[in-house]
Design a protein around this motif. Structure first.
Motif, PDB file in Angstrom:
ATOM      1  N   ARG A 139       0.836  -1.187   0.000  1.00  0.00           N
ATOM      2  CA  ARG A 139       0.000   0.000   0.000  1.00  0.00           C
ATOM      3  C   ARG A 139       0.875   1.242   0.000  1.00  0.00           C
ATOM      4  NH1 ARG A 139      -0.817  -1.165   5.990  1.00  0.00           N
ATOM      5  NH2 ARG A 139       0.256   0.554   7.053  1.00  0.00           N
ATOM      6  N   CYS A 140       0.240   2.374  -0.247  1.00  0.00           N
ATOM      7  CA  CYS A 140       0.920   3.662  -0.255  1.00  0.00           C
ATOM      8  C   CYS A 140       0.347   4.519   0.861  1.00  0.00           C
ATOM      9  CB  CYS A 140       0.738   4.356  -1.604  1.00  0.00           C
ATOM     10  SG  CYS A 140       1.501   5.984  -1.692  1.00  0.00           S
ATOM     11  N   ASP A 141       1.195   4.904   1.807  1.00  0.00           N
ATOM     12  CA  ASP A 141       0.751   5.737   2.922  1.00  0.00           C
ATOM     13  C   ASP A 141       0.988   7.224   2.677  1.00  0.00           C
ATOM     14  OD1 ASP A 141      -0.104   3.522   4.235  1.00  0.00           O
ATOM     15  OD2 ASP A 141       1.582   3.389   5.620  1.00  0.00           O
ATOM     16  N   LEU A 142       1.273   7.588   1.429  1.00  0.00           N
ATOM     17  CA  LEU A 142       1.350   8.991   1.028  1.00  0.00           C
ATOM     18  C   LEU A 142      -0.002   9.406   0.461  1.00  0.00           C
ATOM     19  CD1 LEU A 142       4.782   8.839  -0.808  1.00  0.00           C
ATOM     20  CD2 LEU A 142       4.363  10.053   1.330  1.00  0.00           C
ATOM     21  N   PHE A 191       0.777  10.905  -4.955  1.00  0.00           N
ATOM     22  CA  PHE A 191       2.227  10.715  -4.914  1.00  0.00           C
ATOM     23  C   PHE A 191       2.643   9.323  -5.396  1.00  0.00           C
ATOM     24  CE2 PHE A 191       2.545  14.082  -1.395  1.00  0.00           C
ATOM     25  CZ  PHE A 191       2.810  15.067  -2.342  1.00  0.00           C
ATOM     26  N   CYS A 192       1.779   8.343  -5.277  1.00  0.00           N
ATOM     27  CA  CYS A 192       2.095   7.004  -5.752  1.00  0.00           C
ATOM     28  C   CYS A 192       1.472   6.806  -7.130  1.00  0.00           C
ATOM     29  CB  CYS A 192       1.603   5.941  -4.765  1.00  0.00           C
ATOM     30  SG  CYS A 192       2.663   5.777  -3.310  1.00  0.00           S
ATOM     31  N   ASN A 193       2.096   5.943  -7.919  1.00  0.00           N
ATOM     32  CA  ASN A 193       1.663   5.717  -9.293  1.00  0.00           C
ATOM     33  C   ASN A 193       2.155   4.337  -9.726  1.00  0.00           C
ATOM     34  OD1 ASN A 193       4.470   6.147  -9.836  1.00  0.00           O
ATOM     35  ND2 ASN A 193       4.070   8.355  -9.930  1.00  0.00           N
ATOM     36  N   GLY A 226       4.437   1.604  -3.726  1.00  0.00           N
ATOM     37  CA  GLY A 226       4.257   1.440  -2.293  1.00  0.00           C
ATOM     38  C   GLY A 226       5.138   2.391  -1.512  1.00  0.00           C
ATOM     39  N   ALA A 227       4.649   2.840  -0.349  1.00  0.00           N
ATOM     40  CA  ALA A 227       5.428   3.726   0.515  1.00  0.00           C
ATOM     41  C   ALA A 227       4.910   3.579   1.935  1.00  0.00           C
ATOM     42  CB  ALA A 227       5.312   5.176   0.045  1.00  0.00           C
ATOM     43  N   ARG A 228       5.763   3.036   2.816  1.00  0.00           N
ATOM     44  CA  ARG A 228       5.355   2.818   4.207  1.00  0.00           C
ATOM     45  C   ARG A 228       6.500   3.170   5.138  1.00  0.00           C
ATOM     46  NH1 ARG A 228       3.020  -3.234   4.462  1.00  0.00           N
ATOM     47  NH2 ARG A 228       2.507  -2.573   6.589  1.00  0.00           N
ATOM     48  N   SER A 229       6.161   3.693   6.308  1.00  0.00           N
ATOM     49  CA  SER A 229       7.153   4.027   7.325  1.00  0.00           C
ATOM     50  C   SER A 229       7.041   3.058   8.494  1.00  0.00           C
ATOM     51  CB  SER A 229       6.958   5.458   7.821  1.00  0.00           C
ATOM     52  OG  SER A 229       7.843   5.730   8.894  1.00  0.00           O
ATOM     53  N   PHE A 230       8.219   2.614   8.969  1.00  0.00           N
ATOM     54  CA  PHE A 230       8.276   1.729  10.128  1.00  0.00           C
ATOM     55  C   PHE A 230       9.125   2.315  11.253  1.00  0.00           C
ATOM     56  CE2 PHE A 230       6.886  -0.908   6.711  1.00  0.00           C
ATOM     57  CZ  PHE A 230       5.984  -1.781   7.305  1.00  0.00           C
ATOM     58  N   VAL A 231       9.389   3.606  11.176  1.00  0.00           N
ATOM     59  CA  VAL A 231      10.146   4.272  12.228  1.00  0.00           C
ATOM     60  C   VAL A 231       9.310   4.305  13.505  1.00  0.00           C
ATOM     61  CG1 VAL A 231      11.282   6.413  12.931  1.00  0.00           C
ATOM     62  CG2 VAL A 231      11.404   5.654  10.548  1.00  0.00           C
ATOM     63  N   ASN A 232       9.904   3.913  14.622  1.00  0.00           N
ATOM     64  CA  ASN A 232       9.218   3.817  15.917  1.00  0.00           C
ATOM     65  C   ASN A 232       8.044   2.843  15.868  1.00  0.00           C
ATOM     66  OD1 ASN A 232      10.960   5.806  16.891  1.00  0.00           O
ATOM     67  ND2 ASN A 232       9.562   7.457  16.271  1.00  0.00           N
ATOM     68  N   PRO A 275      15.367   0.413 -14.991  1.00  0.00           N
ATOM     69  CA  PRO A 275      14.464   1.565 -15.109  1.00  0.00           C
ATOM     70  C   PRO A 275      12.998   1.208 -15.269  1.00  0.00           C
ATOM     71  CG  PRO A 275      15.764   1.270 -17.111  1.00  0.00           C
ATOM     72  CD  PRO A 275      16.346   0.354 -16.094  1.00  0.00           C
ATOM     73  N   ARG A 276      12.694  -0.042 -15.609  1.00  0.00           N
ATOM     74  CA  ARG A 276      11.292  -0.429 -15.767  1.00  0.00           C
ATOM     75  C   ARG A 276      10.762  -1.185 -14.548  1.00  0.00           C
ATOM     76  NH1 ARG A 276       7.854   1.526 -19.369  1.00  0.00           N
ATOM     77  NH2 ARG A 276       6.986  -0.505 -19.960  1.00  0.00           N
ATOM     78  N   ALA A 277      11.557  -1.265 -13.492  1.00  0.00           N
ATOM     79  CA  ALA A 277      11.106  -1.962 -12.290  1.00  0.00           C
ATOM     80  C   ALA A 277      10.179  -1.077 -11.469  1.00  0.00           C
ATOM     81  CB  ALA A 277      12.304  -2.388 -11.447  1.00  0.00           C
ATOM     82  N   HIS A 278       9.231  -1.677 -10.780  1.00  0.00           N
ATOM     83  CA  HIS A 278       8.390  -0.961  -9.816  1.00  0.00           C
ATOM     84  C   HIS A 278       9.186  -0.741  -8.527  1.00  0.00           C
ATOM     85  CE1 HIS A 278       4.853  -1.618 -12.337  1.00  0.00           C
ATOM     86  NE2 HIS A 278       5.161  -2.906 -12.384  1.00  0.00           N
ATOM     87  N   LEU A 279       8.857   0.332  -7.825  1.00  0.00           N
ATOM     88  CA  LEU A 279       9.526   0.667  -6.572  1.00  0.00           C
ATOM     89  C   LEU A 279       8.536   0.683  -5.411  1.00  0.00           C
ATOM     90  CD1 LEU A 279      11.996   3.636  -7.265  1.00  0.00           C
ATOM     91  CD2 LEU A 279      12.546   1.511  -6.081  1.00  0.00           C
ATOM     92  N   ALA A 280       8.953   0.084  -4.308  1.00  0.00           N
ATOM     93  CA  ALA A 280       8.211   0.215  -3.050  1.00  0.00           C
ATOM     94  C   ALA A 280       9.212   0.652  -1.986  1.00  0.00           C
ATOM     95  CB  ALA A 280       7.557  -1.103  -2.656  1.00  0.00           C
ATOM     96  N   ILE A 281       8.844   1.654  -1.205  1.00  0.00           N
ATOM     97  CA  ILE A 281       9.754   2.255  -0.228  1.00  0.00           C
ATOM     98  C   ILE A 281       9.315   1.874   1.180  1.00  0.00           C
ATOM     99  CG2 ILE A 281      10.769   4.412   0.589  1.00  0.00           C
ATOM    100  CD1 ILE A 281      11.398   3.723  -2.356  1.00  0.00           C
ATOM    101  N   TYR A 282      10.292   1.445   1.990  1.00  0.00           N
ATOM    102  CA  TYR A 282      10.031   1.080   3.387  1.00  0.00           C
ATOM    103  C   TYR A 282      11.008   1.874   4.257  1.00  0.00           C
ATOM    104  CZ  TYR A 282       7.395  -2.644   1.211  1.00  0.00           C
ATOM    105  OH  TYR A 282       6.495  -3.338   0.431  1.00  0.00           O
ATOM    106  N   LYS A 283      10.514   2.917   4.885  1.00  0.00           N
ATOM    107  CA  LYS A 283      11.377   3.803   5.672  1.00  0.00           C
ATOM    108  C   LYS A 283      11.585   3.209   7.061  1.00  0.00           C
ATOM    109  CE  LYS A 283      11.855   8.658   7.053  1.00  0.00           C
ATOM    110  NZ  LYS A 283      11.290  10.019   6.887  1.00  0.00           N
ATOM    111  N   VAL A 284      12.865   2.994   7.429  1.00  0.00           N
ATOM    112  CA  VAL A 284      13.166   2.371   8.722  1.00  0.00           C
ATOM    113  C   VAL A 284      14.155   3.204   9.543  1.00  0.00           C
ATOM    114  CG1 VAL A 284      12.680   0.050   7.866  1.00  0.00           C
ATOM    115  CG2 VAL A 284      15.004   0.954   7.711  1.00  0.00           C
ATOM    116  N   CYS A 285      14.585   4.357   9.029  1.00  0.00           N
ATOM    117  CA  CYS A 285      15.578   5.180   9.725  1.00  0.00           C
ATOM    118  C   CYS A 285      15.097   6.620   9.830  1.00  0.00           C
ATOM    119  CB  CYS A 285      16.921   5.178   8.997  1.00  0.00           C
ATOM    120  SG  CYS A 285      17.675   3.558   8.825  1.00  0.00           S
TER     121      CYS A 285
END
Length: 572
Positions: free
Chosen positions: A11-14, A18-20, A25-31, A80-90
């Protein structure tokens, strides 16, 4: 970009806009405490590091990319044709629980490749979040070089990546008053700068103080550097900070010279004034010149982007080295990738250029994604094997890859060599491993049952497992320790899988250091079909004097492929 694949569960938490189809995907796991559905820390990158590494792995094509006019051209990530999912941990730091939660979420969401540009001091696998979460992950080796025993992220199920230079330089030439010209680097190259000879001063010579020689904050207050080019030694404070100190004191420019530790390993930094970063070999030349005249002068000449730089790739001084402290019987790092002066996207501007194994890691991540796309049925171990056994051992002069001192780098620095993406797509043979194959290896390390169980996430009793030594793991590289002369042969069995053409024959060729004898049985392998497996035994014995580390190579050679395995030998 096509829509995300059907297996995508993330999922996208933005905000939705912002997601397309690229950023899926964009998720934060900080704290993250394990119970919250969402972290209270935004996933938006405020540092730049995550943006840079993500675009290196999978950034789209961008025309006329450049950094302040340098490195201008067509840029893209590795895939360049790969999908990106971001997992923020820092945030300011990276908590182990957050790292593990992010990695587990990525696996659960259906991510194929995890690119992890994080690292710390080596710790046992059962308390290492990246090792625990990373059975299928790719990780950077760390920036603690050039000392040995500094490599981290060294579990054998991780692809551990060291950093190398590229054949491109951002040239800032120092011209001394006696006519000598010395080539250095700088990212700060203003187009309106008029180069001219200016007085040259080395504050460390005037005061005899080591802090002054390093251009530490406040040390130039008692030295007249106004309107002069100032020579600063590398060390202690940051490279760009030295230029800030010089500028604050009224200096007109800076020559930064390496210490012996970093030697030839220079960086193109965004300095705050005209500057050039020179290798250690030039430090003595400049200091001799300063002592030879009562009025030394120097000029800095900006020459822009230089291509086809010799001795490329070369090992970066900061790239961490083996042997592994946790598993010395597995050769680490595994591979080198570009990690010096890497241009990629940034959070506060279009592009930035930085260095580190954080930069080399996403190169290998993107390459792994390309291999995964070409061979969707391959396991992570097969992909790693393809990368290692096709790596390059030579630079653009067809000479051995050198380290920061411009001497041939050892296996504990380069692993299998420098990645060769085109060859990795078609390796011929692979050394494959299933997740369960690591259990006998872990038990062989002497790890307690509960710790092995924590790593593999199922109950394991090592008393009921036939343990193996590190050398017996079906790894693409080989590490062996040889006892005194006259001892028995030490033998390891390996199994290779044919991923090339059917009806293919391979012949073994093994080269080892003087003082060691090696043999391979059988000496030929014949594959009737694709995915057929064949096993062989490689044996070693001492035949002479000598102590310490030595090296060798095993090659399986067919008409179309050369499958290389580095051999690390320690003679007791």
């Amino acid at each position: 970009m096509p829509p995300p694949p059907a297996k995508w569960k993330g999922r996208c938490d933005l905000n939705a806009s912002f997601c397309n189809n690229k950023l899926i995907g964009a998720r934060s796991f900080v704290n993250y405490d394990g119970r919250k559905r969402r972290s209270n820390v935004t996933v938006v990158d405020a540092d730049g590091h995550g943006t840079h590494t993500a675009s290196t792995a999978a950034g789209a094509f961008v025309k006329r990319a450049n950094i302040y006019g340098l490195a201008r051209g067509l840029a893209s990530g590795m895939a360049p044709r790969a999908h990106l999912a971001i997992y923020k941990v820092c945030l300011e730091s990276c908590a182990s629980d957050d790292i593990l939660a992010g990695m587990d979420a990525a696996v659960g969401d259906g991510v194929d490749v995890l690119s992890i540009s994080l690292g710390g001091d080596p710790v046992p696998f059962f308390v290492d979040a990246i090792a625990l979460g990373g059975f299928n992950a790719i990780s950077s080796a760390g920036n603690s070089g050039p000392d040995h025993y500094t490599v981290s992220n060294d579990a054998p199920w991780l692809l551990t990546v060291g950093a190398s230079t590229v054949d491109r330089s951002f040239r800032a030439t120092v011209k001394l008053g006696d006519g000598q010209e010395l080539d250095g680097e700088s990212m700060y190259q203003p187009s309106n700068y008029k180069s001219k000879l200016l007085p040259l001063v080395y504050p460390g010579l005037i005061t005899g103080n080591s802090d002054t020689a390093l251009c530490m904050n406040g040390t130039l207050d008692s030295v007249d550097v106004r309107g002069k080019i100032v020579l600063c030694d590398r060390g202690t404070n940051m490279r760009v900070e030295k230029g800030q100190v010089v500028k604050k004191a009224g200096g007109a420019g800076m020559i930064l010279v390496n210490d012996a530790l970093n030697s030839y390993s220079t960086n193109a930094d965004l300095h705050v004034l005209p500057a050039s970063h020179l290798p250690y070999s030039d430090a003595a030349k400049i200091k001799v010149y300063i002592n030879s005249t009562s009025a030394p002068t120097a000029a800095i000449i900006f020459k822009g982007t230089a291509l086809r730089v010799p001795n490329s790739p070369a090992l970066a001084s900061f790239s961490s080295r083996g042997p592994s402290q946790i598993t010395p019987g597995i050769l680490k790092p595994d591979i080198l990738g570009p990690g010096v002066n890497v241009l990629a996207a940034w959070n506060t501007q279009k592009f930035n250029m930085i260095s580190g194994t954080s930069m080399s890691c996403p190169h290998l991540s993107g390459i792994s994604a390309l291999i995964k796309h070409a061979h969707p049925d391959w396991s992570p171990a097969a992909i790693k094997s393809a990368i290692l056994t096709t790596a390059r051992q030579k630079d653009n002069r067809q000479q051995p890859i050198v380290d920061e001192k411009h001497v041939p780098a050892d296996l504990f620095a380069v692993g299998a060599g420098h990645v060769d993406p085109q060859r990795a797509i078609d390796p011929g043979l692979v050394y494959d491993l299933a997740p369960g194959d690591y259990i006998p290896y872990l038990c062989g390390l002497g790890i307690k049952d509960e710790s092995v169980s924590a790593i593999v996430r199922k109950n394991v009793k090592c008393s009921s497992v036939k343990s193996i030594t590190e050398g017996e793991l079906n790894y693409p590289s080989i590490t062996v320790t040889l006892p005194a002369i006259g001892s028995k042969w030490i033998s390891y069995t390996r199994t290779v899988t044919n991923v090339g053409k059917p009806m293919t024959e391979y012949s073994a060729a093994v080269d080892v250091a003087k003082g060691v004898t090696a043999r391979v049985r059988p000496a030929k392998l014949y594959f009737k079909e694709v995915n057929q497996k064949q096993s062989f035994t490689i044996s070693f014995r001492r035949n002479g004097d000598g102590f310490g580390p030595a090296e060798g190579r095993l090659r399986w050679v067919s008409k179309e492929h050369v499958v290389r395995s580095p051999i690390s030998i320690f003679m007791e």
